[in-house]
Design an enzyme around this catalytic site. Structure first.
Site, mmCIF file in Angstrom:
data_model
loop_
_atom_site.group_PDB
_atom_site.id
_atom_site.type_symbol
_atom_site.label_atom_id
_atom_site.label_comp_id
_atom_site.label_asym_id
_atom_site.label_seq_id
_atom_site.Cartn_x
_atom_site.Cartn_y
_atom_site.Cartn_z
ATOM 1 N N HIS A 1 -5.521 -10.380 21.624
ATOM 2 C CA HIS A 1 -6.589 -10.813 20.702
ATOM 3 C C HIS A 1 -5.990 -11.781 19.681
ATOM 4 C CE1 HIS A 1 -10.330 -9.709 18.171
ATOM 5 N NE2 HIS A 1 -9.757 -10.756 17.602
ATOM 6 N N HIS B 1 -6.705 -15.697 17.408
ATOM 7 C CA HIS B 1 -7.506 -16.879 17.058
ATOM 8 C C HIS B 1 -6.554 -18.063 16.974
ATOM 9 C CE1 HIS B 1 -11.076 -14.472 16.029
ATOM 10 N NE2 HIS B 1 -10.163 -13.564 15.738
ATOM 11 N N LEU B 2 -6.697 -18.984 17.908
ATOM 12 C CA LEU B 2 -5.819 -20.164 17.897
ATOM 13 C C LEU B 2 -6.490 -21.373 17.261
ATOM 14 C CD1 LEU B 2 -4.033 -19.997 21.404
ATOM 15 C CD2 LEU B 2 -3.172 -19.244 19.168
ATOM 16 N N ARG B 3 -7.809 -21.267 17.000
ATOM 17 C CA ARG B 3 -8.553 -22.366 16.361
ATOM 18 C C ARG B 3 -8.525 -23.633 17.214
ATOM 19 N NH1 ARG B 3 -10.558 -18.320 13.457
ATOM 20 N NH2 ARG B 3 -9.458 -17.844 11.537
ATOM 21 N N ASN C 1 -14.502 -17.994 18.849
ATOM 22 C CA ASN C 1 -15.361 -18.260 17.676
ATOM 23 C C ASN C 1 -14.997 -19.565 16.985
ATOM 24 O OD1 ASN C 1 -12.934 -17.061 16.765
ATOM 25 N ND2 ASN C 1 -13.889 -16.281 14.904
ATOM 26 N N LYS D 1 -16.805 -12.046 24.758
ATOM 27 C CA LYS D 1 -16.695 -11.426 23.440
ATOM 28 C C LYS D 1 -18.064 -11.229 22.807
ATOM 29 C CE LYS D 1 -14.669 -10.060 19.606
ATOM 30 N NZ LYS D 1 -13.791 -10.730 18.654
ATOM 31 N N HIS E 1 -16.418 -6.860 18.887
ATOM 32 C CA HIS E 1 -16.197 -6.751 17.440
ATOM 33 C C HIS E 1 -17.123 -5.628 16.989
ATOM 34 C CE1 HIS E 1 -15.228 -8.397 13.332
ATOM 35 N NE2 HIS E 1 -16.204 -7.527 13.083
ATOM 36 N N HIS F 1 -9.553 -4.612 17.499
ATOM 37 C CA HIS F 1 -9.008 -4.381 16.151
ATOM 38 C C HIS F 1 -9.597 -3.138 15.476
ATOM 39 C CE1 HIS F 1 -12.674 -6.602 15.292
ATOM 40 N NE2 HIS F 1 -12.133 -7.770 15.554
ATOM 41 N N LEU G 1 -11.484 -8.849 8.571
ATOM 42 C CA LEU G 1 -12.594 -8.036 9.077
ATOM 43 C C LEU G 1 -12.240 -7.503 10.460
ATOM 44 C CD1 LEU G 1 -15.583 -10.231 7.919
ATOM 45 C CD2 LEU G 1 -15.024 -7.928 7.113
ATOM 46 N N ASP H 1 -4.999 -10.121 16.333
ATOM 47 C CA ASP H 1 -6.090 -10.694 15.543
ATOM 48 C C ASP H 1 -5.551 -11.675 14.510
ATOM 49 O OD1 ASP H 1 -8.694 -11.253 14.916
ATOM 50 O OD2 ASP H 1 -8.974 -9.531 13.602
ATOM 51 N N HIS I 1 -6.298 -19.242 8.269
ATOM 52 C CA HIS I 1 -7.187 -20.097 7.472
ATOM 53 C C HIS I 1 -6.284 -20.844 6.505
ATOM 54 C CE1 HIS I 1 -11.054 -18.195 8.621
ATOM 55 N NE2 HIS I 1 -10.384 -17.060 8.630
ATOM 56 N N ALA J 1 -12.163 -14.393 5.791
ATOM 57 C CA ALA J 1 -11.527 -13.186 6.324
ATOM 58 C C ALA J 1 -10.503 -13.586 7.378
ATOM 59 C CB ALA J 1 -12.584 -12.284 6.957
HETATM 60 O O1 DOR Z 1 -10.531 -11.233 9.738
HETATM 61 C C1 DOR Z 1 -11.049 -11.764 10.695
HETATM 62 N N1 DOR Z 1 -10.908 -13.086 10.934
HETATM 63 N N2 DOR Z 1 -11.809 -11.032 11.498
HETATM 64 C C2 DOR Z 1 -12.539 -11.570 12.480
HETATM 65 O O2 DOR Z 1 -13.235 -10.845 13.138
HETATM 66 C C3 DOR Z 1 -12.540 -13.035 12.692
HETATM 67 C C4 DOR Z 1 -11.338 -13.661 12.154
HETATM 68 C C5 DOR Z 1 -11.467 -15.157 12.046
HETATM 69 O O3 DOR Z 1 -11.843 -15.793 13.024
HETATM 70 O O4 DOR Z 1 -11.180 -15.697 10.970
HETATM 71 ZN ZN ZN Z 2 -10.515 -11.542 15.852
#
Ligand code: DOR
Ligand code: ZN
Length: 349
Positions: free
Chosen positions: A17, A19-21, A45, A103, A140, A178, A223, A251, A255, A267
């Site tokens: 899990h 997030h590579l953006r 996402n 997802k 989620h 998570h 989150l 996870d 940011h 988050a």
């Molecule tokens: O803290 C989080 N950040 N929880 C998530 O479910 C998404 C993630 C994000 O993409 O920033």
């Molecule tokens: Zn996530």
């Protein structure tokens, strides 16, 4: 194997899990994950989200293009489910090897989830097809009802959504992503082998006090939010138990520093640079280093029906301080454990 040991070699792990953006942030973070892991389940996402097999394939190409020369890393792609998700596109994307999983973000649960599912009943035909073809559903698990206290949203999701989902679709493979509560651990422990769960390093290290230690701490905000200490202890027990239901999912959610340190901060905890070191510290503290390999490198592939990785990585017990900030490709990021120390280091290849 004893836990006073100062080296541990395990099969190369995967991150189930992450997030590579995209764009500049992808360029800034992809190499951290590729250095630590052989494969990763990449969350969809983005803005706009990855909702078609064609967009997932294009995103996979952008990830591969962002990797350092010679990196041995495979991104595993996911489909972002919406109320009008198309079962045929999802099934054909899975058959073509583009999608590994799909997802489920409840609408407005977290970052870029505005297009998420408003009610699971809307996607039942898609979930039935996924059950038939053996495609995992990644969840989620939080309700988004503003009346429910934010610390209760995961437990209420189990009662309102997950219990019924596993009754209606007993053959569907589900990863409860998570997890943050003892209720989630109880749910997973009592469910059959079709239910797995990922556990992040941060939920093993911090409880909810970390968000308020001496002032508001935006870099401890993610989150689902960290919960009370008793929940953290339940997660540590689950992760280090040796149970095949639990596997590594960081996870890691980067940011920009300005988006975190803001009146309405995003988050997400960016843990990719030292994720294995962070998990190793927990397993060593729990006298469970011998179970790190199962959690990090075996349970995930077994759940997904994928081969184990062939390579090996070594962690050494060396005290190392974690920088306050990381500058990478024009982005400034604050890593998990910033400004403190971890007693493990991933050895250079
Ligand atoms: O803290 C989080 N950040 N929880 C998530 O479910 C998404 C993630 C994000 O993409 O920033
Ligand atoms: Zn996530």
């Amino acid at each position: 194997m004893t836990d006073n040991q100062d080296r541990i070699t395990i099969r190369r792990p995967d991150d189930w899990h992450v997030h590579l953006r995209d764009g500049a942030m992808l360029a800034a973070v992809a190499h951290f994950t590729a250095r630590q892991f052989a494969r990763a389940i990449v969350m969809p996402n983005l803005s706009p989200p990855v909702t078609s097999a064609a967009s997932a394939a294009a995103y996979r190409d952008r990830i591969i293009a962002a990797l350092p020369e010679g990196a041995d890393f495979t991104p595993l792609m996911t489909c972002y489910l919406t109320d009008d998700a198309d079962a045929d596109d999802i099934a054909s994307g899975h058959a073509a090897g583009i999608y590994t999983a799909a997802k489920l973000y409840p609408a407005n649960a977290t970052t870029n989830s505005a297009h998420g599912v408003t009610d699971v009943t809307h996607i039942m035909p898609v979930l039935e097809r996924m059950q038939t073809i053996g495609m995992p559903l990644l969840v989620h698990g939080e309700v988004t009802d503003g009346e429910i206290d934010i610390f209760d949203r995961e437990a209420v999701f189990i009662d309102r959504v997950l219990e019924k989902l596993i009754r209606d679709l007993p053959g569907l493979k589900i990863v409860f992503e998570h997890i943050t509560t003892e209720q989630a651990v109880q749910f997973v422990d009592s469910a059959g082998p079709n239910i797995g769960a990922t556990i992040t390093p941060h939920h093993l290290h911090i409880n909810r006090n970390a968000m308020f230690a001496g002032g508001i701490r935006p870099h401890a905000y993610c989150l689902p939010v960290a919960k009370r200490e008793r929940h953290r202890l339940a997660l540590r027990k689950a992760a280090t138990s040796g149970s095949a239901s639990y596997f590594l999912g960081t996870d890691s959610a980067p940011h920009e520093i300005a988006a975190k340190q803001s009146a309405c901060g995003c988050a997400g905890i960016f843990n990719a640079p030292y994720a294995l070191e962070s998990y190793a510290a927990v397993f060593a503290e729990e006298n469970a280093l011998a179970r790190l390999e199962g959690f990090a490198s075996e349970h995930g592939p077994d759940f997904y029906g994928l081969p184990l990785n062939e390579g090996r990585v070594t962690l050494e017990r060396i005290d190392g301080s974690i920088p306050d900030q990381i500058e990478s490709s024009g982005s400034t990021l604050v890593p998990f454990h910033a400004g403190s120390a971890l007693p493990w280091r991933l050895a250079a290849d």
